[in-house]
Design an enzyme around this catalytic site. Structure first.
Site, PDB file in Angstrom:
ATOM      1  N   GLY A 620      32.735   5.315 -22.616  1.00 19.33           N
ATOM      2  CA  GLY A 620      33.440   6.163 -23.100  1.00 19.33           C
ATOM      3  C   GLY A 620      34.183   5.545 -23.793  1.00 19.33           C
ATOM      4  N   PHE A 624      43.263   6.865 -27.241  1.00 21.02           N
ATOM      5  CA  PHE A 624      43.667   5.940 -27.364  1.00 21.02           C
ATOM      6  C   PHE A 624      43.185   4.007 -27.346  1.00 21.02           C
ATOM      7  CE2 PHE A 624      46.354   8.673 -26.171  1.00 21.02           C
ATOM      8  CZ  PHE A 624      47.664   8.956 -26.745  1.00 21.02           C
ATOM      9  N   GLU A 626      38.981   2.541 -25.086  1.00 18.75           N
ATOM     10  CA  GLU A 626      38.065   2.241 -24.611  1.00 18.75           C
ATOM     11  C   GLU A 626      38.137   3.390 -23.179  1.00 18.75           C
ATOM     12  OE1 GLU A 626      35.689  -1.635 -26.030  1.00 18.75           O
ATOM     13  OE2 GLU A 626      36.398  -1.321 -24.318  1.00 18.75           O
ATOM     14  N   ASP A 738      44.181  23.360 -23.170  1.00 19.55           N
ATOM     15  CA  ASP A 738      42.981  22.783 -23.454  1.00 19.55           C
ATOM     16  C   ASP A 738      41.770  22.850 -22.714  1.00 19.55           C
ATOM     17  OD1 ASP A 738      41.299  22.123 -24.841  1.00 19.55           O
ATOM     18  OD2 ASP A 738      41.801  19.674 -25.037  1.00 19.55           O
TER      19      ASP A 738
END
Length: 976
Positions: A620, A624, A626, A738
């Site tokens: 993914g 910032f 991979e 979040d």
């Protein structure tokens, strides 16, 4: 006849839909194939008008023809064929090709000209016809038809022949003659073909039918089952099918034939043998199946798979079940002697043989020297000697100072049919009254994250010296997972332990007389923990006291300065994002309070050598850089899969600081439902954060991928894990900000863990998770955020509770998008107007009520995470409560629920109004059926009445009884 017509009508659609097998024709006579004179009989023979000639057909082949053109139309002119055998046909077809002159094109002398001729036939068992017999008239001849021409010839016109096919019959004698009679017609007989139709041999529905001649409108034909098939059921009647007079098979066959065991159907008309490694156990239309595990077939067409050598089926196993084998021997027999009582314990065999019905038997031999005999019947075994399901047996009634051999045999369902002795392990034991004294004084000397050093006091012995010690340990609360270690000294080091975990430890000594009793269990934990060794306790206390004084002074100065500088622009202390430390409780420390953020990384995250890490694949991409999957192999530890976040090149100092801040946050948490930080790599490029690898990825996509695959109790288990992790964070004074299903990761055991702590401060906007920019700046995921956080950026644990309610809705809807396709502004407006999400399909009512509690507008009214965990635990302990689902409105979509305040109880005029007012309308039907139909009945209700009605949830009982009490107090103002 009516039955035949009915069969024909019923079969018409079947013939059209399935296609017809072409009828087969057998030709009895064809003049086109004759190469010499036909020698047909002509009448009158004295002055014959019929004349045999040679000509060419339409393909240019030489054929024999007859033509006639009489001047006198008052005389009949006959032409008769030779004798035609009928070959068993009950009717035949005659195809006549001829030409005919148009009368208007003939000379005037042909005034009585005709444009037709007659066809007759005469039956006979022998060829006896002559020039005078039978008489040339309609009787004895039978008239078939008067044949007229479709195309007539005229001078100078197109030459076109006529083809007529007529049916002749019924025929009953061995043969027949055809006769053509004309009177005034000028014509040429080009060819005559006589044939009959028959149904060809055919195979259908695993039945074979022979070639069949129809003797009537339909002819029933009997068939046989095709090779490798047989009739099913009790009927032994042969298959039948009808043959039509036109040579077509009519309708589906009446057949019960099906493929025999060992054969499978092919194209619905034949049976094929099962290949090697396949079988079919019964008659029918099923296909061959692959042999179960550990079995095979020796030849094609097998109805049963034979077990491989060494494997068997138990008498209770089905014939198509997998073959299994006896288990291997029990392992690690441990014994304990108490006077003349022996307790045997052992570990499970390495190989259970593929079965779950594992049991054990214990055999006892009494040995004196080299001579061993069966033990006496006075010896007792608890829980038993044969077929014991557990792995512990207590043996009583042994003789003192006597040597015994105990053999533990492992058995399962196929042991009795294997014809081999069960695998076993043996142990020699000598009983004695002089057993070792129990061990005491167990203590931890040294500990790390994965190992513990333990020592104990050497027990005094009066008669026998201690030979060695046996220590057993397990995770606390797991009494069935003991592991054993032996030591000749009074200390031992336990390795490969779980970090930050508590273990229970017991030790016993062994002398020449045998093992003594295990000591009482002592709890010992691995690091990190808050314990200090006794030798450093004083120093640690002094340092901690000094540190606390300095820290308190720094905090007081910092808070004073901070409040002074922000009093005008930020009157609400909650908006600063700072977290105060509690009294005696480990709390979260914001890494951004450090003057040097790298110091926070060094304090809370472990630096890992880059050589220990191997990146395997990219799985993914993050904000910032991979995200990869890899392996972490630290020397002396087991290799593990890890998730690796990398910082892309060209980063700024701020980006590096922000990237590593998540590791500083994550490193402070140690909880089974919080993603675990393995460490960081900052000494080389790229900079990496290593966390435990979660095989199933993000919770929202995992649920969408497995839509409908989990039971409510499994989903509640996932929610309980998330709530437990959030309870831990709230107790640490950490606000996530979040919390959403996309930020929950799932491992292979369906354990859910809270992750993505970097986003708690740095939220990005993308197409899948749109955010709303508040007036104070910053991005907020609207659909998951509490209204006070949207309006005032007031993030607290209560706002995390609101987000948790949305996560509950996501889980129970298997990853559905909250508020569907509503815009962000529509979501904000709906929440402000007290509308809430409806229950997902099949969502238990108790879970949706918990969601609504999490979505209370007043944050002080929302439950704490500790209360949420307790509520979910109650649901897990009472699975029946998860079967009660709320009512879902009909329609293509579910509208939002109106959560505005209900009317006062004093305005309730009926039981239904009262139940709706307290949001217990789900029990309306139950109240009515129990006789509580009026408000005045409600004021006398009791807990027993509620149980009788069906209100079993304690929370619902409390809510209803509380409302009843209110009704009693204000009874005078109620309208009845």
């Amino acid at each position: 006849m009516d039955r035949v017509c009915w069969i024909m009508a019923l079969s018409w659609f079947w013939m059209v839909s399935t296609g017809l097998v072409s009828a087969e024709e057998e030709v009895l006579m064809n003049t086109k194939l004759e190469t010499s004179d036909l020698r047909w009989t002509i009448y009158p023979s004295g002055d014959p008008e019929w004349e045999e000639m040679s000509g060419l057909d339409e393909e240019g082949n030489s054929v024999r023809t007859f033509q006639v053109c009489p001047m006198d139309s008052s005389v009949s002119h006959w032409l008769r064929t030779r004798f035609i055998p009928r070959h068993g046909a009950s009717q035949v077809y005659v195809e006549i090709r001829f030409t005919m002159m148009e009368c208007s094109a003939m000379p005037a002398s042909f005034r009585t000209c005709k444009e037709t001729f007659n066809l007759y036939y005469y039956q006979s068992d022998e060829d006896t016809a002559s020039a005078t017999h039978p008489a040339w008239m309609e009787n004895p001849y039978s008239k078939v038809d008067t044949v007229a021409a479709d195309f007539l010839l005229r001078r100078g016109g197109e030459r076109k022949s006529n083809v007529k096919t007529v049916r002749v019959g019924p025929l009953s004698k061995k043969g027949f003659y055809l006769a053509f009679q004309t009177q005034g017609a000028c014509m040429a007989l080009l060819s005559v073909r006589v044939f009959f139709k028959k149904c060809p041999a055919v195979s259908r529905a695993f039945s074979s039918f022979p070639e069949t001649l129809p003797h009537s409108l339909v002819q029933q034909a009997e068939g046989v089952c095709v090779d490798n098939s047989a009739p099913t059921g009790q009927s032994t009647a042969p298959p039948t099918m009808f043959c039509g007079e036109d040579g077509q098979w009519v309708g589906p066959p009446s057949s019960t034939c099906a493929c025999k065991p060992g054969y499978e159907p092919v194209d619905s008309d034949r049976c094929r043998a099962c290949g090697l490694g396949q079988y079919k156990a019964s008659v029918g239309g099923s296909l061959c199946r692959v042999c179960p595990d550990n079995s095979n077939t020796h030849f094609a067409g097998s109805s049963l798979c034979v077990c491989r050598p060494g494997y068997h089926r138990a008498t209770s196993d089905l014939p198509d079940s997998a073959c299994t084998k006896p288990p291997s021997a029990p392992r690690s027999i441990i014994y304990q002697i108490n006077d003349t009582v022996v307790t045997l314990e052992w570990s499970e065999p390495l190989d259970r043989g593929g079965r779950s019905d594992l049991s054990y038997s214990v055999e006892c031999m009494h040995c004196r020297g080299s001579l061993c005999v069966q033990c006496a019947d006075s010896i007792t075994y608890r829980p038993g000697q044969m077929g014991v399901p557990g792995r512990r047996v207590i043996i009583r009634g042994l003789l003192p100072h006597t040597t015994y051999t105990f053999t533990v045999l492992a058995q399962n369902g196929v042991s009795a049919v294997s014809h081999t002795s069960p695998a076993s392990s043996s142990v020699n034991i000598t009983t004695s009254r002089d057993v070792a004294v129990p061990v005491s004084g167990i203590r931890r000397i040294k500990a790390s994250e994965s190992s513990v050093s333990i020592s104990w006091t050497v027990p005094p012995q009066t008669q026998h010296s201690i030979q060695d010690y046996q220590l057993r340990y397990s995770l606390k609360g797991q009494d069935d997972g003991w592991q054993y270690v032996s030591s000749r000294s009074s200390s031992v080091v336990l390795n490969d332990l779980s970090r930050a975990s508590q273990y229970q430890v017991q030790v016993r000594a062994r002398t020449a007389a045998g093992y003594g009793h295990f000591s009482s269990a002592v709890s010992i934990s691995t690091l990190p923990d808050d314990e200090e060794s006794p030798s450093r306790l004083m120093l640690t206390g002094v340092l901690v006291a000094i540190g606390l004084l300095i820290l308190i002074a720094v905090v007081i100065v910092a808070v004073f300065c901070f409040r002074r500088s922000t009093r005008r622009r930020d009157p609400d202390p909650d908006k600063s994002g700072q977290f105060l430390m509690g009294q005696g409780i480990k709390v979260y420390i914001d890494p951004f309070t450090y003057e040097d953020p790298n110091e926070a990384v060094r304090e809370f995250a472990k630096e890992i050598d880059v050589s220990f890490v191997k990146i395997e694949e990219v799985i993914g991409a993050g904000e910032f850089g991979e995200v990869c999957r890899g392996r972490l192999k630290v020397p002396g530890k087991k290799e593990n899969y890890v998730a690796i976040k990398t910082l892309k090149g060209g980063y700024t100092d701020k980006q590096r600081r922000d990237f590593l801040s998540e590791a500083s946050i994550m490193g402070q948490f140690q909880h089974p439902n919080i993603i675990h930080l393995e460490g960081v790599i900052t000494a080389s490029c790229p900079v990496m954060i290593l966390t435990e690898y979660m095989e199933n990825g993000a919770l929202d996509s995992f649920l969408r991928l497995n839509d409908g695959q989990f039971t409510p109790i499994q989903l509640v288990g996932m929610l309980r894990g998330i709530a437990s992790g959030m309870k831990y964070l709230s107790e640490m004074s950490f606000v996530h900000r979040d919390l959403a299903a996309r930020n929950i990761l799932v491992n292979s055991n369906l354990v859910c863990k809270v992750s993505d702590f970097g986003l708690s401060r740095f939220l990005t906007e993308n197409s899948s998770d749109p955010t709303y920019t508040s007036s104070l700046g910053g991005k907020i995921p609207i659909r998951w955020t509490a209204p006070e956080a949207i309006a005032f950026r007031k993030f607290t644990s209560a706002s995390d509770v609101w987000s948790y309610g949305i996560v509950m809705w996501e889980v129970m809807s298997f990853g559905e998008r909250p508020y569907w396709d509503m815009s962000n502004q529509d979501v904000i407006n709906a929440i402000e107007q007290d509308y809430r999400l409806p229950p997902p399909p099949e969502c238990p009512a108790s879970l949706h009520q918990l969601m609504l509690d999490c979505w209370q507008k007043e944050r002080s009214s929302r439950p704490r995470f500790c209360a949420i965990v307790s509520a979910l635990d109650r649901l897990i302990r009472n699975p029946a409560s998860l079967k009660i689902t709320g009512r879902i409105p009909d329609g293509p979509s579910h509208p939002l629920l109106d959560q505005r305040a209900p009317p006062p109880l004093s305005h309730c005029s009926s039981v239904a109004d009262w139940l709706r007012a307290i949001k217990m309308e789900r029990y309306e039907d139950a109240f009515m059926q129990a006789g509580f139909t009026a408000i005045q009945h409600i004021t006398h209700i009791s807990t027993e009445d509620l149980l009788r009605i069906g209100v079993t949830l304690a929370g619902h009982q409390k809510k209803i009884l509380s409302s009843v009490q209110t009704l009693r107090i204000h009874g005078g103002s109620l309208r009845y």
